[in-house]
Write a protein that holds these residues in place. Structure first.
Motif, PDB file in Angstrom:
ATOM      1  N   ARG A 133       0.820  -1.212   0.000  1.00 34.86           N
ATOM      2  CA  ARG A 133       0.000   0.000   0.000  1.00 34.86           C
ATOM      3  C   ARG A 133       0.854   1.262   0.000  1.00 34.86           C
ATOM      4  O   ARG A 133       0.441   2.285  -0.561  1.00 34.86           O
ATOM      5  CB  ARG A 133      -0.958  -0.033   1.193  1.00 34.86           C
TER       6      ARG A 133
ATOM      7  N   ARG B 287      -5.683   1.888  -7.555  1.00 37.21           N
ATOM      8  CA  ARG B 287      -6.982   1.537  -6.971  1.00 37.21           C
ATOM      9  C   ARG B 287      -7.434   0.148  -7.449  1.00 37.21           C
ATOM     10  O   ARG B 287      -8.075  -0.591  -6.693  1.00 37.21           O
ATOM     11  CB  ARG B 287      -8.028   2.590  -7.333  1.00 37.21           C
TER      12      ARG B 287
ATOM     13  N   GLU C 266      -5.602  -2.414  -5.356  1.00 34.29           N
ATOM     14  CA  GLU C 266      -6.212  -2.444  -4.020  1.00 34.29           C
ATOM     15  C   GLU C 266      -7.546  -3.179  -4.046  1.00 34.29           C
ATOM     16  O   GLU C 266      -7.875  -3.939  -3.109  1.00 34.29           O
ATOM     17  CB  GLU C 266      -6.404  -1.019  -3.492  1.00 34.29           C
ATOM     18  N   ALA C 267      -8.322  -2.959  -5.090  1.00 39.92           N
ATOM     19  CA  ALA C 267      -9.643  -3.603  -5.177  1.00 39.92           C
ATOM     20  C   ALA C 267      -9.533  -5.126  -5.228  1.00 39.92           C
ATOM     21  O   ALA C 267     -10.478  -5.835  -4.867  1.00 39.92           O
ATOM     22  CB  ALA C 267     -10.384  -3.094  -6.408  1.00 39.92           C
TER      23      ALA C 267
ATOM     24  N   ARG D 272      -8.669  -8.858  -0.906  1.00 48.02           N
ATOM     25  CA  ARG D 272      -9.849  -9.185  -0.109  1.00 48.02           C
ATOM     26  C   ARG D 272      -9.649  -8.669   1.308  1.00 48.02           C
ATOM     27  O   ARG D 272      -8.568  -8.819   1.875  1.00 48.02           O
ATOM     28  CB  ARG D 272     -10.047 -10.703  -0.090  1.00 48.02           C
ATOM     29  N   PRO D 273     -10.672  -8.044   1.912  1.00 50.11           N
ATOM     30  CA  PRO D 273     -10.499  -7.587   3.291  1.00 50.11           C
ATOM     31  C   PRO D 273     -10.222  -8.760   4.230  1.00 50.11           C
ATOM     32  O   PRO D 273     -10.658  -9.893   3.978  1.00 50.11           O
ATOM     33  CB  PRO D 273     -11.835  -6.912   3.619  1.00 50.11           C
TER      34      PRO D 273
ATOM     35  N   LEU E  11      -7.863   0.461   5.808  1.00 52.54           N
ATOM     36  CA  LEU E  11      -8.576  -0.059   4.647  1.00 52.54           C
ATOM     37  C   LEU E  11      -9.185  -1.434   4.835  1.00 52.54           C
ATOM     38  O   LEU E  11     -10.143  -1.783   4.118  1.00 52.54           O
ATOM     39  CB  LEU E  11      -7.662  -0.057   3.421  1.00 52.54           C
ATOM     40  N   GLU E  12      -8.682  -2.236   5.768  1.00 57.80           N
ATOM     41  CA  GLU E  12      -9.333  -3.535   5.970  1.00 57.80           C
ATOM     42  C   GLU E  12     -10.773  -3.340   6.432  1.00 57.80           C
ATOM     43  O   GLU E  12     -11.700  -3.978   5.924  1.00 57.80           O
ATOM     44  CB  GLU E  12      -8.546  -4.379   6.983  1.00 57.80           C
TER      45      GLU E  12
ATOM     46  N   LYS F 171     -12.858  -1.634   3.526  1.00 54.30           N
ATOM     47  CA  LYS F 171     -13.209  -2.564   2.454  1.00 54.30           C
ATOM     48  C   LYS F 171     -14.219  -3.614   2.915  1.00 54.30           C
ATOM     49  O   LYS F 171     -15.064  -4.068   2.131  1.00 54.30           O
ATOM     50  CB  LYS F 171     -11.946  -3.223   1.921  1.00 54.30           C
TER      51      LYS F 171
ATOM     52  N   ARG G  98     -17.437  -1.870   2.526  1.00 53.05           N
ATOM     53  CA  ARG G  98     -17.814  -1.809   1.113  1.00 53.05           C
ATOM     54  C   ARG G  98     -18.365  -3.165   0.655  1.00 53.05           C
ATOM     55  O   ARG G  98     -19.380  -3.245  -0.045  1.00 53.05           O
ATOM     56  CB  ARG G  98     -16.595  -1.378   0.305  1.00 53.05           C
ATOM     57  N   ARG G  99     -17.710  -4.226   1.072  1.00 49.73           N
ATOM     58  CA  ARG G  99     -18.125  -5.584   0.684  1.00 49.73           C
ATOM     59  C   ARG G  99     -19.517  -5.909   1.222  1.00 49.73           C
ATOM     60  O   ARG G  99     -20.309  -6.596   0.564  1.00 49.73           O
ATOM     61  CB  ARG G  99     -17.097  -6.583   1.218  1.00 49.73           C
TER      62      ARG G  99
ATOM     63  N   VAL H 256      -9.403   3.574  -1.738  1.00 52.15           N
ATOM     64  CA  VAL H 256     -10.811   3.159  -1.802  1.00 52.15           C
ATOM     65  C   VAL H 256     -11.643   4.424  -1.702  1.00 52.15           C
ATOM     66  O   VAL H 256     -11.589   5.132  -0.691  1.00 52.15           O
ATOM     67  CB  VAL H 256     -11.175   2.191  -0.662  1.00 52.15           C
TER      68      VAL H 256
END
Length: 418
Positions: free
Chosen positions: A68, A118, A121-122, A125-126, A155-156, A159, A162-163, A186
């Motif tokens: 990251r 990005r 990063e996408a 997986r968190p 970000l964990e 994300k 977001r998931r 994100v």
């Protein structure tokens, strides 16, 4: 249920100690705070009453952290041709030259480094722990105060939200976050910014108008009308990090010596990063402010407001304190001659950063290019002779930060998205 992600002590101060989180609780929300345990323990019990606490144990792995950091460089390379700030920062990223060169090579073959960053990063997986957290808490919204410069700590959880389809409201920690820090890896559903200047910054980064809300800073509601001019005898020196003002102690000491035998005095506020340095010692004979660093006790911002109220001028090399002073009608003096560890031209380099360039052009913000000039400007300010109009200064600052009612506007943004 509101999940409040506070990855840094700064965010704990701005959101908990300012009573904003308590305001959310009082409005009937169940607030779950993720924060560093040691910082949370410092917050008085009455301030955090009614909130659920979870320790900040959701950072990504060390491997993800290294990845990251590289992705953040990609977002900076994407903007370096349009941003003097990013160009200067990349020029002094000595440890990352190979990665920067790789991102530039990618850009030369017509790829957008930010979009690539990005996209990478996408694909991550968190973490399982973050997914389990969101499954257990089941938040209706995530509030994400951030500088975008600590992605591995944040970000964990972001994300995982977001998931799970949880709306994400990001709140940049300062008005210059969007211009002086890496871009978000994100993107949030809504970006809650300080004022109209940040709205323009967000648009230039590709955010749509419906995604941007100018709420104002959550901890600055205490700034009312500028004080009526009276006799002010304090020169408030607001320090910055060692990288950006290497000879800060020498300049502060010179100001202290110049004040001897005079009716005015110097009050010194070192930057929190400098206070953490074990080798830091305040210049001999200089009066330090009583409340420093990321103070987590209530009333910190009101304390700083009162200090500004008593100041004839602020001596500062970074923009946020200049804006705060302007809200109180107080002029600022920028030590452009001061030395820096990043670039041969010292503070002059940083004065050309996008956010600094805006404020140093205000009437009442004086750029001193020599130490004698600085001392003379401070003398003029104490005598009430430094040219400035308090109302013009405040008007300029209000373009940066909407003050008064910011906490209510943040609550309204939460209500609209849930």
């Amino acid at each position: 249920v509101i999940l409040l992600l506070l990855s840094h002590r700064l965010h704990v101060r701005n959101w908990i100690s300012s009573h904003l989180a308590a305001h959310l609780v009082a409005c009937g929300h169940h607030v779950v705070c993720i924060a560093p345990a040691l910082d949370w323990a410092e917050v008085p019990l009455e301030v955090r009453q009614g909130m659920e606490f979870l320790p900040a144990n959701y950072a990504g792995s060390a491997r993800r952290g290294r990845l990251r950091r590289g992705l953040m460089l990609g977002t900076m390379v994407a903007r370096e041709h349009q941003s003097r700030t990013m160009a200067h920062k990349l020029a002094h990223e000595g440890r990352s030259r190979a990665q920067i060169a790789a991102w530039r090579a990618l850009r030369r073959v017509a790829a957008d480094p930010e979009r690539v960053a990005r996209g990478i990063e996408a694909r991550l997986r968190p973490s399982e722990s973050a997914r389990d957290l969101i499954a257990a808490v089941r938040p209706d919204v995530l509030l994400w105060p951030t500088t975008f410069a600590q992605p591995n700590e944040e970000l964990e959880v972001v994300k995982a939200c977001r998931r799970a389809g949880v709306p994400i409201l990001a709140l940049p920690a300062s008005w210059d976050t969007l211009t002086s820090k890496p871009s978000a890896l994100v993107r949030p559903d809504r970006l809650l910014v300080w004022g109209e200047a940040s709205v323009g910054q967000a648009r230039r980064l590709g955010y749509a108008d419906r995604e941007i809300i100018a709420t104002g800073p959550p901890h600055w509601d205490c700034y009312g009308l500028p004080a009526v001019w009276n006799t002010r005898i304090v020169a408030l020196v607001a320090g910055t990090s060692l990288h950006f003002w290497a000879d800060e102690a020498q300049v502060v000491y010179a100001l202290q010596q110049a004040s001897r035998g005079s009716p005015w005095r110097v009050l010194y506020r070192p930057h929190p990063s400098r206070l953490k340095d074990p080798a830091f010692k305040p210049p001999y004979g200089v009066q330090m402010d009583e409340r420093l660093g990321y103070d987590l006790k209530p009333g910190f911002q009101e304390h700083l407001r009162d200090r500004l109220q008593a100041s004839a001028c602020v001596v500062a090399a970074f923009s946020t304190l200049i804006v705060e002073a302007a809200l109180m009608g107080v002029p600022s003096v920028v030590p452009a001659f001061a030395q820096s560890q990043k670039g041969p031209f010292g503070i002059l380099d940083h004065g050309a950063y996008d956010h600094m360039a805006e404020v140093v052009g205000w009437p009442g913000v004086v750029v001193s290019r020599t130490l004698p000039s600085l001392l003379n400007n401070v003398h003029e300010a104490v005598r009430g002779e430094l040219p400035h109009d308090p109302w013009v200064l405040r008007d300029r600052a209000l373009g940066i930060a909407r003050v008064g009612g910011a906490q209510d506007r943040i609550l309204q943004a939460v209500a609209e998205i849930t």
